[in-house]
Write a protein that holds these residues in place. Structure first.
Motif, short mmCIF file in Angstrom:
data_model
loop_
_atom_site.label_atom_id
_atom_site.label_comp_id
_atom_site.label_asym_id
_atom_site.label_seq_id
_atom_site.Cartn_x
_atom_site.Cartn_y
_atom_site.Cartn_z
N PRO A 1 -9.48 7.10 3.71
CA PRO A 1 -9.87 5.79 4.26
C PRO A 1 -10.67 4.95 3.28
O PRO A 1 -10.66 3.73 3.33
N SER A 2 -11.36 5.60 2.34
CA SER A 2 -12.13 4.86 1.32
C SER A 2 -11.21 4.27 0.25
O SER A 2 -11.61 3.37 -0.49
N GLY A 3 -9.98 4.80 0.17
CA GLY A 3 -9.02 4.30 -0.80
C GLY A 3 -7.94 3.46 -0.14
O GLY A 3 -8.21 2.36 0.33
N ILE A 4 -6.71 4.02 -0.06
CA ILE A 4 -5.60 3.24 0.53
C ILE A 4 -5.34 3.62 1.99
O ILE A 4 -4.38 3.16 2.60
N ASP A 5 -6.17 4.50 2.51
CA ASP A 5 -6.16 4.83 3.95
C ASP A 5 -4.83 5.41 4.42
O ASP A 5 -4.31 5.03 5.47
N MET A 6 -4.30 6.36 3.64
CA MET A 6 -3.08 7.04 4.08
C MET A 6 -3.43 8.32 4.85
O MET A 6 -2.75 8.69 5.80
N GLN B 1 0.82 -1.21 0.00
CA GLN B 1 0.00 0.00 0.00
C GLN B 1 0.86 1.26 0.00
O GLN B 1 0.55 2.24 -0.67
N GLU B 2 1.94 1.23 0.76
CA GLU B 2 2.83 2.40 0.81
C GLU B 2 3.54 2.61 -0.53
O GLU B 2 3.73 3.76 -0.96
N ILE B 3 3.90 1.53 -1.19
CA ILE B 3 4.51 1.63 -2.52
C ILE B 3 3.52 2.26 -3.51
O ILE B 3 3.87 3.14 -4.30
N LYS B 4 2.26 1.80 -3.46
CA LYS B 4 1.22 2.37 -4.33
C LYS B 4 1.04 3.86 -4.05
O LYS B 4 0.83 4.66 -4.96
N PHE C 1 -10.57 13.85 7.94
CA PHE C 1 -10.43 15.29 8.21
C PHE C 1 -9.47 15.94 7.22
O PHE C 1 -9.76 17.00 6.65
N VAL C 2 -8.31 15.31 7.02
CA VAL C 2 -7.29 15.86 6.10
C VAL C 2 -7.82 15.89 4.67
O VAL C 2 -7.66 16.88 3.94
N VAL C 3 -8.48 14.81 4.27
CA VAL C 3 -9.02 14.73 2.90
C VAL C 3 -10.09 15.80 2.69
O VAL C 3 -10.11 16.48 1.65
N ASN C 4 -10.97 15.97 3.66
CA ASN C 4 -12.00 17.01 3.54
C ASN C 4 -11.38 18.41 3.49
O ASN C 4 -11.87 19.30 2.79
N ALA C 5 -10.28 18.59 4.23
CA ALA C 5 -9.56 19.87 4.19
C ALA C 5 -8.97 20.10 2.80
O ALA C 5 -8.98 21.23 2.28
N ILE C 6 -8.46 19.02 2.18
CA ILE C 6 -7.93 19.12 0.81
C ILE C 6 -9.05 19.50 -0.16
O ILE C 6 -8.88 20.38 -1.02
N TYR C 7 -10.21 18.85 -0.02
CA TYR C 7 -11.35 19.18 -0.88
C TYR C 7 -11.70 20.67 -0.75
O TYR C 7 -11.90 21.37 -1.76
#
Length: 489
Positions: A243-248, A51-54, A252-258
């Motif tokens: 978390p819906s994808g590779i959960d990195m 997952q980290e490589i991806k 909260f962070v993803v919504n902030a990016i949006y």
């Protein structure tokens, strides 16, 4: 404009600029793609999960989309010589960071920053357009793009060998560091050896660098619409890390990016308004107009061509390995036939455009692109491997010749904005790659190829609305006089 003879074996005048330009582009691609061929070694040394490589692979392309737009603007403002040299020098730093990373976080930051070097391509498009007349421009841009693009294949073939020569678990670090050193040294060579224009020629700069100029009310809104996919695909990348994808990243962070992407889009809307509000006050003189639909069509075509190339290069070894039960090494060698076509196909697409016209060439190549990917969708385990390779190479010809034809047209729209137009069109290629790879994560290989074929058909339809560049481009000198630049015979 340098009207000396076009000779690939010459290293003076405009040919020297062309050779140094494709070498710079070649090095940017070696650096940008120095991770994939060493992936397994990096994974073992740093103790990374799959997952980290991806995640590192995603981060490697994330920044390239906005970077191509920014670098295009900087190129138009400060000139290709300074911008290309600075890009090569500055991007050697994250390359060295990656070479000596000892944790996933350090590697992730380095790969994210290295996405910026993928914008180097845009700089050379403007530089080459300054040196070559319109009847040689497609060929020159094709050589620049095709030979430079081969840097990714060169990295795949040479870096594992270099890593093995140094030996040990740390061999990959030396291989990566060497690419960073190449980038740093060549930045000096490039700066000392190139000039933005031939002696006596004017380097036309846009009136504004904060946003692209348009010349009609309709084009103002068209530009804002065409900006949306670039923000949307960055949101898609954030979703893949959620978390819906590779959960990195956390929700909260993803919504902030949006939220940040939405804010950035509206900030860009305000910049576009500041630069272009005069079109709502009075019409632009006919001689200074250009049609933004020309840019939009090229964006769609590069989405289908370069976007599919990046996506297919990423998945083709696995496709051959699973379809024909080949070893990973053999599958990689077989799949490399697709990338090898770059050396001749992209210059070929540019040359055909010079000889037979931009629009007819694009129509034929885009139709071939659709047929090629439809054929790839038919490939199955019952096929002989050699026939599948022939199908991939045939498809690859239309893909890369199409790329050459797109950038044979880009510099003929508005000279002083060539960097900005190339930046936007180039960014659409990366938008296409992320879109296609996301689709691949939900469908089988056959459907994936059919989806690309369908977008090529869409590109063909949009081409009907494109107009062949004709006549002259008008640019204004500092003293107010007008220079007319030929774009057709």
């Amino acid at each position: 404009m340098d009207n000396s003879k076009f000779s690939l074996f010459s290293f003076s005048g405009k040919m020297k600029v062309l050779h140094l330009s494709w070498m710079a582009f070649f090095i940017t691609f070696v650096v940008w793609f120095n991770f994939a061929p060493l992936l397994q070694m990096v994974k073992e040394t740093l103790g990374l999960s799959t997952q980290e490589i991806k995640t590192l692979l995603i981060l490697n392309v994330a920044l390239t989309i906005p970077a191509r737009v920014v670098i295009g603007m900087l190129t138009d403002r400060f000139g290709p010589r300074l911008v290309y040299s600075a890009l090569l020098a500055v991007c050697s730093i994250p390359c060295f960071m990656f070479a000596f990373a000892d944790s996933f976080i350090q590697a992730a930051i380095a790969r994210f920053l290295l996405g910026f070097i993928g914008a180097g391509f845009v700089v050379g498009i403007r530089l080459v357009s300054e040196w070559f007349p319109h009847n040689e421009l497609g060929t020159a841009e094709g050589v620049y793009g095709g030979w430079g693009n081969f840097g990714s294949a060169a990295a795949a073939f040479t870096l594992p060998t270099i890593a093995l020569l140094f030996g040990g678990d740390e061999g990959w670090r030396y291989a990566v560091a060497i690419t960073g050193l190449m980038s740093l040294l060549f930045s000096v060579i490039f700066y000392r050896s190139v000039s933005d224009t031939p002696k006596g020629s004017t380097y036309f700069k846009p009136k504004h660098v904060t946003a692209m100029e348009v010349t009609s009310k309709g084009d103002f809104f068209f530009l804002l619409i065409m900006k949306i996919p670039m923000y949307a695909v960055l949101g898609l990348l954030a979703w893949k890390l959620s978390p819906s994808g590779i959960d990195m990243l956390s929700d909260f962070v993803v919504n902030a990016i949006y939220a940040g992407l939405v804010a950035l889009y509206f900030l860009e809307v305000s910049q576009v308004w500041k630069v272009n509000k005069t079109v709502f006050e009075k019409p632009v003189e006919e001689i200074h107009r250009y049609k933004f639909k020309q840019v939009a069509v090229l964006n769609v075509l590069y989405f289908a061509t370069f976007g599919s190339e990046l996506a297919v290069v990423s998945m083709l070894p696995l496709f051959f390995a699973e379809t024909f039960e080949l070893t990973p090494v053999l599958a990689g060698m077989v799949a490399s036939a697709y990338a090898f076509m770059n050396l001749m196909s992209r210059p070929g697409g540019g040359w055909i455009s010079d000889k037979f016209g931009r629009k007819p060439t694009l129509l034929i190549l885009t139709a071939g692109l659709a047929i090629g990917y439809f054929l790839m969708g038919q490939v199955g385990s019952q096929w002989p491997v050699w026939l599948a390779v022939v199908a991939a190479m045939l498809c690859s010809f239309f893909v890369q010749a199409g790329e050459g034809a797109v950038f044979a047209t880009v510099p003929l729209i508005k000279r002083r904005m060539t960097g900005q137009i190339a930046g936007m069109t180039g960014a659409y290629g990366n938008v296409g790659a992320v879109t296609y790879l996301t689709i691949l994560s939900f469908v089988d290989y056959q459907t994936f190829f059919y989806v690309i074929a369908a977008t090529a058909v869409l590109g063909f339809v949009t081409l009907i609305f494109m107009e062949e560049p004709t006549g002259k481009i008008a640019e204004v000198n500092k003293d107010g006089s007008v220079t007319l630049i030929d774009v057709s015979n």
